[in-house]
Design a protein around this motif. Structure first.
Motif, PDB file in Angstrom:
ATOM      1  N   ALA A 181       0.825  -1.213   0.000  1.00  0.00           N
ATOM      2  CA  ALA A 181       0.000   0.000   0.000  1.00  0.00           C
ATOM      3  C   ALA A 181       0.858   1.262   0.000  1.00  0.00           C
ATOM      4  O   ALA A 181       0.559   2.237  -0.698  1.00  0.00           O
ATOM      5  N   VAL A 182       1.928   1.236   0.770  1.00  0.00           N
ATOM      6  CA  VAL A 182       2.822   2.402   0.822  1.00  0.00           C
ATOM      7  C   VAL A 182       3.575   2.560  -0.496  1.00  0.00           C
ATOM      8  O   VAL A 182       3.680   3.669  -1.047  1.00  0.00           O
ATOM      9  N   LEU A 183       4.100   1.452  -1.019  1.00  0.00           N
ATOM     10  CA  LEU A 183       4.910   1.520  -2.237  1.00  0.00           C
ATOM     11  C   LEU A 183       4.105   1.950  -3.454  1.00  0.00           C
ATOM     12  O   LEU A 183       4.668   2.495  -4.418  1.00  0.00           O
ATOM     13  N   THR A 184       2.807   1.721  -3.434  1.00  0.00           N
ATOM     14  CA  THR A 184       1.966   2.055  -4.587  1.00  0.00           C
ATOM     15  C   THR A 184       1.125   3.317  -4.379  1.00  0.00           C
ATOM     16  O   THR A 184       0.393   3.714  -5.281  1.00  0.00           O
ATOM     17  N   ALA A 185       1.246   3.940  -3.215  1.00  0.00           N
ATOM     18  CA  ALA A 185       0.439   5.127  -2.924  1.00  0.00           C
ATOM     19  C   ALA A 185       0.868   6.301  -3.787  1.00  0.00           C
ATOM     20  O   ALA A 185       2.062   6.525  -4.024  1.00  0.00           O
TER      21      ALA A 185
END
Length: 285
Positions: A181-185
């Motif tokens: 979720a963080v890497l694709t935000a």
């Protein structure tokens, strides 16, 4: 390009496959591994494989070339991790990485947790690079209790020394989903995030849940640290491992994993795996 280190490890592999499932094109994912033969399944899916070692700065510089976002999965060699992680961070800075995401430990900068000092030092090294960063302080894995669940189901007994100390466990898949979720935000949530499951847990809860699901009584014996260590030695663990496991239970008893509710579900938008779901999976129910 999103690059994941330790990509054939238990957490790293889940992150790589999670990125693909989230719709990131395989050509935009690089898996950093020490042994390319262990990443054959990722190669088949089109993921770029970069062979590098945390102890080899030159290989890291090559592996991180072109990286926009980096997940640094903490190394497994206790006592060596600060130097190893620093090598990765220096390579990231040289490559102009736009975001560093790091898997750290609960309350790493203010805890007596035996695992924390190297994580605290790594967090400080990340700050020193000046790179935008997200620190994911992973609380506790349900999978840490796999053997104890099976033993409790077979023997009707569970022992430990964590007392009424609370942790906030979740599955590795839950922690991996948070990293994805963080890497694709579009706008990654910079800063430190204490990540854990949705519900607190004490070890006696595990005994109760195994008993409920097996329909048999499972008793929990809360031991002193010394007695716990002796029991682990008696069960065949070596001196270092027995002392380490007992020390971790002592840290839990002292509240070092009671870092507050959730964190994972706030990032992923879905609940984490519950104790009942975890035990059912281990018991094959």
């Amino acid at each position: 390009m999103i690059t994941v280190t330790g990509a054939t490890g238990q957490l790293g592999r889940l992150v790589v496959t999670g990125l693909l499932e989230a719709g990131v094109p395989a050509a935009e994912v690089t898996a950093v591994v020490r042994d390319a033969s262990r990443a054959a399944d990722l190669t088949e899916r089109g993921v770029a494989i970069a062979v590098a070692d945390y102890t080899d700065p030159a290989s890291l510089r090559s592996a991180l070339t072109g990286t926009d976002r980096l997940l640094l999965v903490s190394g497994s060699e206790v006592g060596q991790r600060v130097a190893q992680h620093t090598n990765v961070l220096q390579a990231a800075a040289a490559a102009g990485v736009g975001l560093v995401v790091y898997t750290s430990a609960p309350k790493a900068d203010d805890t007596t947790l035996v695992l924390a000092p190297e994580h605290k030092a790594t967090e400080e090294a990340i700050t020193a690079t000046g790179l935008p960063a997200v620190v994911l302080r992973n609380n506790w894995y349900w999978e840490n209790y796999d053997a104890q669940v099976q033993q409790a189901a077979a023997s009707g007994q569970l022992a430990g020394s964590s007392g009424t100390g609370r942790a906030w466990p979740a599955s590795r898949a839950d922690f991996a989903a948070a990293a994805v979720a963080v890497l694709t935000a579009e706008q990654p949530p910079l800063g430190v995030h204490e990540l854990g499951g949705d519900q607190p847990f004490v070890l006696a809860d595990l005994a109760a849940e195994v008993g409920r699901q097996t329909g048999t009584e499972v008793t929990y014996a809360d031991l002193s640290t010394d007695d716990h260590r002796a029991a682990l030695l008696g069960a065949g663990l070596d001196e270092g491992t027995a002392g380490f496991v007992a020390a971790l239970d002592g840290n839990i008893a002292a509240g070092e994993l009671d870092a507050g509710q959730g964190g994972i579900s706030a990032l992923t938008g879905r609940p984490t795996r519950s104790l009942a779901e975890y035990v059912a999976e281990v018991l094959g129910r």
